[in-house]
Design a protein around this motif. Structure first.
Motif, PDB file in Angstrom:
ATOM      1  N   SER A   7       5.073   8.981  14.991  1.00  0.00           N
ATOM      2  CA  SER A   7       4.770   7.661  14.441  1.00  0.00           C
ATOM      3  C   SER A   7       4.517   6.626  15.527  1.00  0.00           C
ATOM      4  O   SER A   7       3.946   5.575  15.260  1.00  0.00           O
ATOM      5  CB  SER A   7       5.924   7.173  13.556  1.00  0.00           C
ATOM      6  OG  SER A   7       6.126   8.034  12.469  1.00  0.00           O
TER       7      SER A   7
ATOM      8  N   ARG B 175       8.722  -1.477  19.650  1.00  0.00           N
ATOM      9  CA  ARG B 175       9.230  -0.653  18.544  1.00  0.00           C
ATOM     10  C   ARG B 175      10.282  -1.416  17.737  1.00  0.00           C
ATOM     11  O   ARG B 175      10.279  -1.376  16.497  1.00  0.00           O
ATOM     12  CB  ARG B 175       9.824   0.649  19.100  1.00  0.00           C
ATOM     13  CG  ARG B 175      10.398   1.571  18.024  1.00  0.00           C
ATOM     14  CD  ARG B 175      10.850   2.890  18.606  1.00  0.00           C
ATOM     15  NE  ARG B 175      11.923   2.748  19.564  1.00  0.00           N
ATOM     16  CZ  ARG B 175      12.507   3.748  20.205  1.00  0.00           C
ATOM     17  NH1 ARG B 175      12.078   4.995  19.998  1.00  0.00           N
ATOM     18  NH2 ARG B 175      13.471   3.543  21.051  1.00  0.00           N
TER      19      ARG B 175
ATOM     20  N   GLU C  20      19.396  -2.070  16.347  1.00  0.00           N
ATOM     21  CA  GLU C  20      18.934  -1.527  15.064  1.00  0.00           C
ATOM     22  C   GLU C  20      19.166  -2.612  14.007  1.00  0.00           C
ATOM     23  O   GLU C  20      20.191  -3.305  14.033  1.00  0.00           O
ATOM     24  CB  GLU C  20      19.698  -0.259  14.666  1.00  0.00           C
ATOM     25  CG  GLU C  20      19.489   0.936  15.581  1.00  0.00           C
ATOM     26  CD  GLU C  20      18.118   1.562  15.435  1.00  0.00           C
ATOM     27  OE1 GLU C  20      17.427   1.246  14.429  1.00  0.00           O
ATOM     28  OE2 GLU C  20      17.738   2.360  16.312  1.00  0.00           O
TER      29      GLU C  20
ATOM     30  N   ARG D 123      10.106  -2.400  13.790  1.00  0.00           N
ATOM     31  CA  ARG D 123      11.139  -1.932  12.860  1.00  0.00           C
ATOM     32  C   ARG D 123      11.728  -3.102  12.072  1.00  0.00           C
ATOM     33  O   ARG D 123      12.011  -2.974  10.881  1.00  0.00           O
ATOM     34  CB  ARG D 123      12.235  -1.191  13.627  1.00  0.00           C
ATOM     35  CG  ARG D 123      11.846   0.235  14.008  1.00  0.00           C
ATOM     36  CD  ARG D 123      12.950   0.921  14.777  1.00  0.00           C
ATOM     37  NE  ARG D 123      12.734   2.364  14.855  1.00  0.00           N
ATOM     38  CZ  ARG D 123      13.469   3.189  15.595  1.00  0.00           C
ATOM     39  NH1 ARG D 123      14.457   2.711  16.328  1.00  0.00           N
ATOM     40  NH2 ARG D 123      13.211   4.478  15.605  1.00  0.00           N
TER      41      ARG D 123
ATOM     42  N   SER E 228      24.281   9.338  12.673  1.00  0.00           N
ATOM     43  CA  SER E 228      23.475   8.126  12.603  1.00  0.00           C
ATOM     44  C   SER E 228      24.313   7.008  11.995  1.00  0.00           C
ATOM     45  O   SER E 228      25.364   7.260  11.386  1.00  0.00           O
ATOM     46  CB  SER E 228      22.235   8.361  11.734  1.00  0.00           C
ATOM     47  OG  SER E 228      22.610   8.495  10.363  1.00  0.00           O
TER      48      SER E 228
ATOM     49  N   ASN F 238       9.295   6.226  14.873  1.00  0.00           N
ATOM     50  CA  ASN F 238       9.862   7.552  15.128  1.00  0.00           C
ATOM     51  C   ASN F 238       8.950   8.339  16.060  1.00  0.00           C
ATOM     52  O   ASN F 238       7.939   8.904  15.645  1.00  0.00           O
ATOM     53  CB  ASN F 238      10.056   8.291  13.795  1.00  0.00           C
ATOM     54  CG  ASN F 238      10.931   9.512  13.949  1.00  0.00           C
ATOM     55  OD1 ASN F 238      10.889  10.206  14.968  1.00  0.00           O
ATOM     56  ND2 ASN F 238      11.725   9.807  12.930  1.00  0.00           N
TER      57      ASN F 238
ATOM     58  N   GLN G 182       9.592  11.133  17.645  1.00  0.00           N
ATOM     59  CA  GLN G 182       9.658  12.584  17.450  1.00  0.00           C
ATOM     60  C   GLN G 182       8.662  13.056  16.389  1.00  0.00           C
ATOM     61  O   GLN G 182       8.143  14.170  16.452  1.00  0.00           O
ATOM     62  CB  GLN G 182      11.082  13.019  17.051  1.00  0.00           C
ATOM     63  CG  GLN G 182      12.121  12.865  18.140  1.00  0.00           C
ATOM     64  CD  GLN G 182      12.589  11.440  18.323  1.00  0.00           C
ATOM     65  OE1 GLN G 182      12.394  10.591  17.440  1.00  0.00           O
ATOM     66  NE2 GLN G 182      13.202  11.149  19.454  1.00  0.00           N
ATOM     67  N   GLU G 183       8.401  12.208  15.395  1.00  0.00           N
ATOM     68  CA  GLU G 183       7.475  12.577  14.327  1.00  0.00           C
ATOM     69  C   GLU G 183       6.048  12.109  14.608  1.00  0.00           C
ATOM     70  O   GLU G 183       5.162  12.270  13.776  1.00  0.00           O
ATOM     71  CB  GLU G 183       7.963  11.984  12.995  1.00  0.00           C
ATOM     72  CG  GLU G 183       9.293  12.576  12.521  1.00  0.00           C
ATOM     73  CD  GLU G 183       9.750  11.985  11.199  1.00  0.00           C
ATOM     74  OE1 GLU G 183       9.026  11.109  10.642  1.00  0.00           O
ATOM     75  OE2 GLU G 183      10.828  12.374  10.713  1.00  0.00           O
TER      76      GLU G 183
ATOM     77  N   ASP H 143       7.836   2.761  11.540  1.00  0.00           N
ATOM     78  CA  ASP H 143       9.221   3.238  11.651  1.00  0.00           C
ATOM     79  C   ASP H 143       9.595   3.588  13.091  1.00  0.00           C
ATOM     80  O   ASP H 143      10.774   3.793  13.403  1.00  0.00           O
ATOM     81  CB  ASP H 143       9.493   4.411  10.711  1.00  0.00           C
ATOM     82  CG  ASP H 143       8.684   5.668  11.032  1.00  0.00           C
ATOM     83  OD1 ASP H 143       8.255   5.844  12.192  1.00  0.00           O
ATOM     84  OD2 ASP H 143       8.469   6.488  10.117  1.00  0.00           O
TER      85      ASP H 143
END
Length: 515
Positions: free
Chosen positions: A222, A205, A364, A209, A401, A217, A219-220, A215
């Motif tokens: 992806s 991941r 990140e 990124r 964030s 994600n 939770q969504e 992305d």
């Protein structure tokens, strides 16, 4: 035709198999020790504004069935057109994991019926994927390096979503996801613990990124994973290490559609122990697809595991082969950004920070960029300390964030300079950070406004040291036999100076007077 990675993947595979079995990779059975054998199929949504074969939007959270073209809906006579940007994103991902790029690839039809698959088939790549063998480097639970082999990355279109909880008698179908481009990233069965499985997904991941190809994600939806789990008696696994014969690894079960790192670990642990109980009872393990129920922390059967022939794969007649030019692939390779492993090494060398701090900072892309901006031409260690302990700590506490960070590069750089110049103590730096976090302001102005300027008057500090020595004769008698008490004296002087005296000057004077 393929473009290689410069790596001998067969040789690398043999090196991976020579690794010793670690404690974290073992499961105790009632009779024998077993080894986790895990392979992952990660479905990563391609970061693209439009779908794989249509111009429909990929926007998340849109009204049901609002991002659907005639092609997505399976209308008769509609022909797919390949989204070239999705092809580029898949190639970029392959290059990011040192994988082979196949200059010629093709799409196949995978035939099965499901209400949210209007075409009655999924366009995928079984026989000639766009990306071949690659490698992901991770760390084991024992902090040892490990390379996990990638078998392939192929492109395919996603299915829609069936909704069963809006009505007691009726199911609904949302086709917004139908036709969205997915990269299915298939690992070799070389992952040997739940911890390694999570580290592999996190690393994959992170790479995507940085590449901006997904992305990530979860939770969504992806990024989600199908987990193939089997268990192998340790003696049999040793034979696998020696021979590389994957048939020795036992019958696998696939756990579908996992989108939580925590649940992935739990599901693997449960499934492995379930299989061990069956093996030790002399029962066969059925090759099947299973679902994980987090409320009960158990897996349950969904259906028997299909083989490729069950889907009646054949080349998609509506699409030509994908033929890539070597120069085009090389251009993508030349334009790749600096990837996480490269950035860690550079940050350690350029900014003199620890490997642990570097790993935290690069987790990140945005935090890595912020760190580099505040650390360049200042003190990297101070910058890392402020970022990790002060900034990250407050973000976590306030549940924010990184994009909601109220501090600026200029403010943090100025604070670092004040610390470097010994104008403020570490305690003073923390107070100033608190102030700019809550109210903003210029760190230099806040030094005198808050009364935090560090005392560097040698005569004044010497007087405080003399007072502490005079007040503590018993400790003075002990310090020569116990040099660690020097630190106690420094602390007492700092306390008397209300934290404003320069610790370097205190240390020098205390040592001169007592040692």
């Amino acid at each position: 035709m393929i473009i290689g990675t410069g790596l001998d993947t067969d040789c690398v595979g043999k090196q991976r198999r020579k690794m010793n079995i670690e404690k974290s990779q073992l499961i105790k059975g009632a009779k024998n020790d077993f080894v986790f054998v895990i392979g992952l199929e990660v479905h990563a949504q391609v970061r693209s504004n439009s779908k794989l074969f249509s111009g429909a939007s990929t926007e998340f959270g849109a009204e049901p069935n609002s991002n659907v073209s005639f092609i997505d809906a399976g209308m008769p006579g509609m022909l797919p057109v390949v989204n070239s940007f999705c092809i580029e994103q898949a190639v970029k991902t392959g290059l990011g994991i040192n994988a082979e790029i196949n200059l010629i690839s093709r799409f196949d039809r995978k035939n099965y019926f499901y209400p949210d698959l209007p075409q009655g088939y999924q366009i995928s790549q079984l026989y000639e994927p766009i990306v071949g063998k690659g490698i992901i480097s991770i760390q084991t639970e024992e902090k040892l390096p490990k390379e996990v082999g990638i078998e392939r990355i192929h492109l395919e279109q996603d299915a829609g979503k069936s909704i069963h909880d809006m009505d007691p008698t009726t199911s609904f179908v949302d086709l917004n996801r139908t036709g969205i481009a997915l990269m299915e990233i298939v690992s070799k069965p070389e992952i040997n613990s739940p911890f390694e499985a999570v580290e592999y997904i996190k690393k994959l991941r992170l790479i995507m990124r940085y590449l901006e190809t997904c992305d990530g994600n979860m939770q969504e939806g992806s990024l989600r994973a199908d987990i193939n789990v089997s268990v192998c008696e340790i003696n049999t696994y040793q034979k696998f290490i020696e021979t590389g014969d994957y048939d020795l690894l036992g019958t696998r079960c696939e756990i579908k559609n996992m989108n939580s790192l925590k649940f992935i670990q739990q599901a693997i642990n449960f499934e492995a122990r379930r299989q061990i109980k069956l093996k030790e009872a002399g029962k066969e393990i059925a090759q099947e697809t299973r679902l994980y129920d987090p409320s009960k922390n158990q897996t349950r059967p969904l259906r028997s595991k299909e083989d490729a022939h069950d889907y009646r794969y054949f080349p998609c007649p509506d699409l030509l082969n994908i033929e890539l030019e070597r120069g085009w692939v090389d251009k993508i390779r030349d334009d790749l950004p600096e990837l996480p492993d490269q950035k860690i090494l550079r940050f350690i060398n350029d900014f003199n920070i620890t490997p642990y701090d570097a790993e935290v900072i690069i987790a990140e892309k945005s935090t890595a960029e912020f760190f580099e901006a505040i650390a360049t031409n200042t003190d990297g260690k101070i910058a890392a300390n402020l970022l990790i302990n002060e900034l990250f700590g407050r973000l976590n506490k306030d549940n924010l964030s990184f994009n909601e960070n109220p501090t600026t590069v200029e403010q943090i750089r100025e604070l670092i300079n004040l610390i470097q110049e010994d104008k403020i103590s570490s305690k003073g730096a923390k107070e100033i950070f608190d102030h700019i976090w809550n109210s903003g302001g210029n760190p230099t102005d806040l030094v005198d406004k808050l009364g935090l300027r560090q005392v560097q008057d040698t005569n004044l500090i010497e007087q405080i040291v003399d007072d502490v020595i005079k007040e503590n004769p018993a400790q003075v008698d002990k310090v020569k036999s116990n040099p660690k008490l020097i630190g106690w004296f420094v602390g007492q002087v700092m306390k008397k100076s209300e934290g404003k005296a320069d610790p370097k000057i205190i240390n020098k004077i205390v040592n001169e007077k007592l040692m």
